[in-house]
Design an enzyme around this catalytic site. Structure first.
Site, PDB file in Angstrom:
ATOM      1  N   GLU A 285      -6.787   4.735   7.661  1.00 39.90           N
ATOM      2  CA  GLU A 285      -6.500   6.156   7.402  1.00 39.90           C
ATOM      3  C   GLU A 285      -7.671   6.819   6.688  1.00 39.90           C
ATOM      4  O   GLU A 285      -7.981   7.986   6.930  1.00 39.90           O
ATOM      5  CB  GLU A 285      -5.194   6.275   6.594  1.00 39.90           C
ATOM      6  CG  GLU A 285      -3.991   5.943   7.466  1.00 39.90           C
ATOM      7  CD  GLU A 285      -2.812   5.331   6.731  1.00 39.90           C
ATOM      8  OE1 GLU A 285      -2.770   5.391   5.488  1.00 39.90           O
ATOM      9  OE2 GLU A 285      -1.932   4.762   7.416  1.00 39.90           O
TER      10      GLU A 285
ATOM     11  N   SER B 183       3.373  -2.584  10.180  1.00 41.97           N
ATOM     12  CA  SER B 183       4.822  -2.707  10.409  1.00 41.97           C
ATOM     13  C   SER B 183       5.383  -4.074  10.010  1.00 41.97           C
ATOM     14  O   SER B 183       6.289  -4.606  10.657  1.00 41.97           O
ATOM     15  CB  SER B 183       5.169  -2.369  11.869  1.00 41.97           C
ATOM     16  OG  SER B 183       4.795  -1.030  12.165  1.00 41.97           O
TER      17      SER B 183
ATOM     18  N   GLU C 272      -5.536  -5.040  10.138  1.00 43.10           N
ATOM     19  CA  GLU C 272      -4.483  -4.071  10.427  1.00 43.10           C
ATOM     20  C   GLU C 272      -4.767  -3.365  11.755  1.00 43.10           C
ATOM     21  O   GLU C 272      -5.543  -2.388  11.790  1.00 43.10           O
ATOM     22  CB  GLU C 272      -4.419  -3.010   9.325  1.00 43.10           C
ATOM     23  CG  GLU C 272      -4.104  -3.554   7.955  1.00 43.10           C
ATOM     24  CD  GLU C 272      -3.467  -2.506   7.056  1.00 43.10           C
ATOM     25  OE1 GLU C 272      -2.402  -2.795   6.509  1.00 43.10           O
ATOM     26  OE2 GLU C 272      -4.013  -1.404   6.928  1.00 43.10           O
TER      27      GLU C 272
ATOM     28  N   HIS D 212      -9.435   1.409   4.448  1.00 44.54           N
ATOM     29  CA  HIS D 212      -8.197   1.516   5.240  1.00 44.54           C
ATOM     30  C   HIS D 212      -8.449   2.434   6.435  1.00 44.54           C
ATOM     31  O   HIS D 212      -9.209   3.398   6.342  1.00 44.54           O
ATOM     32  CB  HIS D 212      -7.065   2.067   4.372  1.00 44.54           C
ATOM     33  CG  HIS D 212      -5.736   1.953   5.039  1.00 44.54           C
ATOM     34  ND1 HIS D 212      -5.310   2.861   5.976  1.00 44.54           N
ATOM     35  CD2 HIS D 212      -4.760   1.010   4.942  1.00 44.54           C
ATOM     36  CE1 HIS D 212      -4.113   2.478   6.422  1.00 44.54           C
ATOM     37  NE2 HIS D 212      -3.760   1.368   5.805  1.00 44.54           N
TER      38      HIS D 212
ATOM     39  N   GLY E 133       2.930  -1.288   4.208  1.00 42.12           N
ATOM     40  CA  GLY E 133       3.037   0.145   3.928  1.00 42.12           C
ATOM     41  C   GLY E 133       4.474   0.532   3.647  1.00 42.12           C
ATOM     42  O   GLY E 133       5.004   0.296   2.562  1.00 42.12           O
ATOM     43  N   GLY E 134       5.129   1.105   4.632  1.00 38.98           N
ATOM     44  CA  GLY E 134       6.482   1.660   4.482  1.00 38.98           C
ATOM     45  C   GLY E 134       7.468   0.753   3.761  1.00 38.98           C
ATOM     46  O   GLY E 134       8.180   1.198   2.844  1.00 38.98           O
TER      47      GLY E 134
ATOM     48  N   ASN F 102       0.880  -1.174   0.000  1.00 34.80           N
ATOM     49  CA  ASN F 102       0.000   0.000   0.000  1.00 34.80           C
ATOM     50  C   ASN F 102       0.907   1.209   0.000  1.00 34.80           C
ATOM     51  O   ASN F 102       1.540   1.513   1.010  1.00 34.80           O
ATOM     52  CB  ASN F 102      -0.891  -0.023   1.258  1.00 34.80           C
ATOM     53  CG  ASN F 102      -1.703   1.260   1.401  1.00 34.80           C
ATOM     54  OD1 ASN F 102      -1.718   2.109   0.501  1.00 34.80           O
ATOM     55  ND2 ASN F 102      -2.375   1.413   2.529  1.00 34.80           N
ATOM     56  N   TRP F 103       0.977   1.877  -1.149  1.00 36.61           N
ATOM     57  CA  TRP F 103       1.924   2.987  -1.294  1.00 36.61           C
ATOM     58  C   TRP F 103       1.450   4.245  -0.567  1.00 36.61           C
ATOM     59  O   TRP F 103       2.198   5.181  -0.411  1.00 36.61           O
ATOM     60  CB  TRP F 103       2.145   3.286  -2.770  1.00 36.61           C
ATOM     61  CG  TRP F 103       3.014   2.271  -3.473  1.00 36.61           C
ATOM     62  CD1 TRP F 103       3.300   0.986  -3.069  1.00 36.61           C
ATOM     63  CD2 TRP F 103       3.718   2.465  -4.703  1.00 36.61           C
ATOM     64  NE1 TRP F 103       4.138   0.386  -3.972  1.00 36.61           N
ATOM     65  CE2 TRP F 103       4.408   1.260  -4.988  1.00 36.61           C
ATOM     66  CE3 TRP F 103       3.824   3.529  -5.605  1.00 36.61           C
ATOM     67  CZ2 TRP F 103       5.199   1.107  -6.126  1.00 36.61           C
ATOM     68  CZ3 TRP F 103       4.612   3.370  -6.745  1.00 36.61           C
ATOM     69  CH2 TRP F 103       5.290   2.169  -6.993  1.00 36.61           C
ATOM     70  N   LYS F 104       0.177   4.280  -0.194  1.00 30.63           N
ATOM     71  CA  LYS F 104      -0.410   5.472   0.450  1.00 30.63           C
ATOM     72  C   LYS F 104      -0.150   6.702  -0.430  1.00 30.63           C
ATOM     73  O   LYS F 104      -0.164   6.579  -1.641  1.00 30.63           O
ATOM     74  CB  LYS F 104       0.138   5.601   1.867  1.00 30.63           C
ATOM     75  CG  LYS F 104      -0.032   4.286   2.657  1.00 30.63           C
ATOM     76  CD  LYS F 104       0.169   4.413   4.120  1.00 30.63           C
ATOM     77  CE  LYS F 104      -0.076   3.056   4.791  1.00 30.63           C
ATOM     78  NZ  LYS F 104       0.030   3.086   6.233  1.00 30.63           N
TER      79      LYS F 104
ATOM     80  N   GLY G   2       2.582   1.926  10.820  1.00 33.57           N
ATOM     81  CA  GLY G   2       3.578   2.990  10.727  1.00 33.57           C
ATOM     82  C   GLY G   2       4.285   3.295  12.033  1.00 33.57           C
ATOM     83  O   GLY G   2       4.948   4.322  12.165  1.00 33.57           O
TER      84      GLY G   2
HETATM   85  P1  13P Z   1       3.089   0.084   7.647  1.00 33.77           P
HETATM   86  O1  13P Z   1       3.560  -1.207   7.010  1.00 33.77           O
HETATM   87  O2  13P Z   1       3.876   1.274   7.202  1.00 33.77           O
HETATM   88  O3  13P Z   1       2.969  -0.052   9.130  1.00 33.77           O
HETATM   89  O4  13P Z   1       1.604   0.358   7.085  1.00 33.77           O
HETATM   90  C1  13P Z   1       0.688  -0.652   7.160  1.00 33.77           C
HETATM   91  C2  13P Z   1      -0.505  -0.269   6.374  1.00 33.77           C
HETATM   92  O5  13P Z   1      -1.247   0.623   6.748  1.00 33.77           O
HETATM   93  C3  13P Z   1      -0.750  -0.976   5.112  1.00 33.77           C
HETATM   94  O6  13P Z   1      -2.021  -0.696   4.620  1.00 33.77           O
END
Ligand code: 13P
Length: 249
Positions: free
Chosen positions: A96, A212, A166, A94, A233-234, A9-11, A172
């Site tokens: 967010e 994470s 999640e 998600h 994510g990251g 997930n590149w956000k 994050g």
């Molecule tokens: P991180 O892997 O950066 O914690 O993010 C997880 C996430 O929200 C994937 O959708």
């Protein structure tokens, strides 16, 4: 036997030209035919990302979609805009988007139904806050999110869905759920699907863990019976994603 699915997930990261460069860099690193590999990119990067991923094992997905067909919804993306360019996966609900863009279980359900109507596989997100975990209501909360997300979804559709568990406190933060904590909730999600539908549907649906995920913890998480991959994510924006995808090598 469920095939693992590992999605990035590149956000809100990477311009379209940076997206192309990153895909070219990661393409050889994420070659693993035993796993479905999906890059969920910002809408503006879908087309160049598709082009860059051609001939590889990477599927391009995106991070959101609206639940109407077309019309006066300034700034939104319709499902047929996604299918027109070949998008197969969309992240829905998600945390967010729930926190910053007022998504609710009800809008998640509408989007899930619309995605299925258009043959797009939804990656349906759920997860608890740290307060909810401390209050001991995690499983109740997740079951409610799942029950509402799947309202009016048929068993045939549900079988093809992907659910991403999640925990919000793990996103994050570098604070991963332990593999036992993640498995407990993923098993409860599968149990909830079995209650709504039947054992066969629960056995087919794929459940990811997200929060994470990194090269150091992926193998242990993905070894759990009810964890069928990850939503990353990251670490999906780095060469490390190759090690996550090749967790089994
Ligand atoms: P991180 O892997 O950066 O914690 O993010 C997880 C996430 O929200 C994937 O959708």
């Amino acid at each position: 036997m469920r095939k693992k699915i590992i999605a990035g997930n590149w956000k809100m990261n990477k311009t379209p030209s940076e997206a192309v460069a990153l895909i070219n860099e990661l393409k050889p690193l994420v070659a693993n035919d035993e796993v479905d590999v999906v890059f969920c990119v910002p809408a503006i990067s879908i087309i160049p990302a598709m082009e860059a991923a051609k001939g590889s094992n990477i599927s391009i997905g995106t991070e959101n979609m609206y639940f109407e067909e077309s019309g006066a919804y300034t700034g939104e993306i319709a499902p047929n805009m996604l299918t027109d360019v070949g998008v197969k996966f969309v992240i829905i609900g998600h945390s967010e988007r729930r926190e910053y863009f007022a998504e609710t279980d009800e809008t998640v359900n509408k989007k899930v139904l619309k995605a299925f109507e258009h043959g797009i596989t939804p990656i349906i997100c759920c997860g608890e806050t740290l307060t909810q975990r401390e209050q001991g209501v995690t499983i109740d909360w997740i079951r409610q999110q799942i029950k509402i997300a799947f309202l009016n979804v048929t068993a045939e559709q549900a079988k093809t869905a992907v659910i991403a568990y999640e925990p919000i406190w793990a996103i994050g933060t570098g604070k991963t759920a332990t593999s036992d904590q993640a498995e407990e909730v993923c098993a409860a999600i599968r149990g909830c699907i079995a209650e709504i539908y039947d054992d066969a549907t629960a056995a087919e649906i794929r459940i990811q863990y997200g929060g994470s995920v990194n090269a150091g913890n992926a193998a242990e998480l993905f070894a759990k019976a009810d964890i069928d991959g990850g939503l990353v994510g990251g670490a999906s924006l780095k060469p490390e994603f190759g090690n996550i995808v090749n967790y089994n090598k």
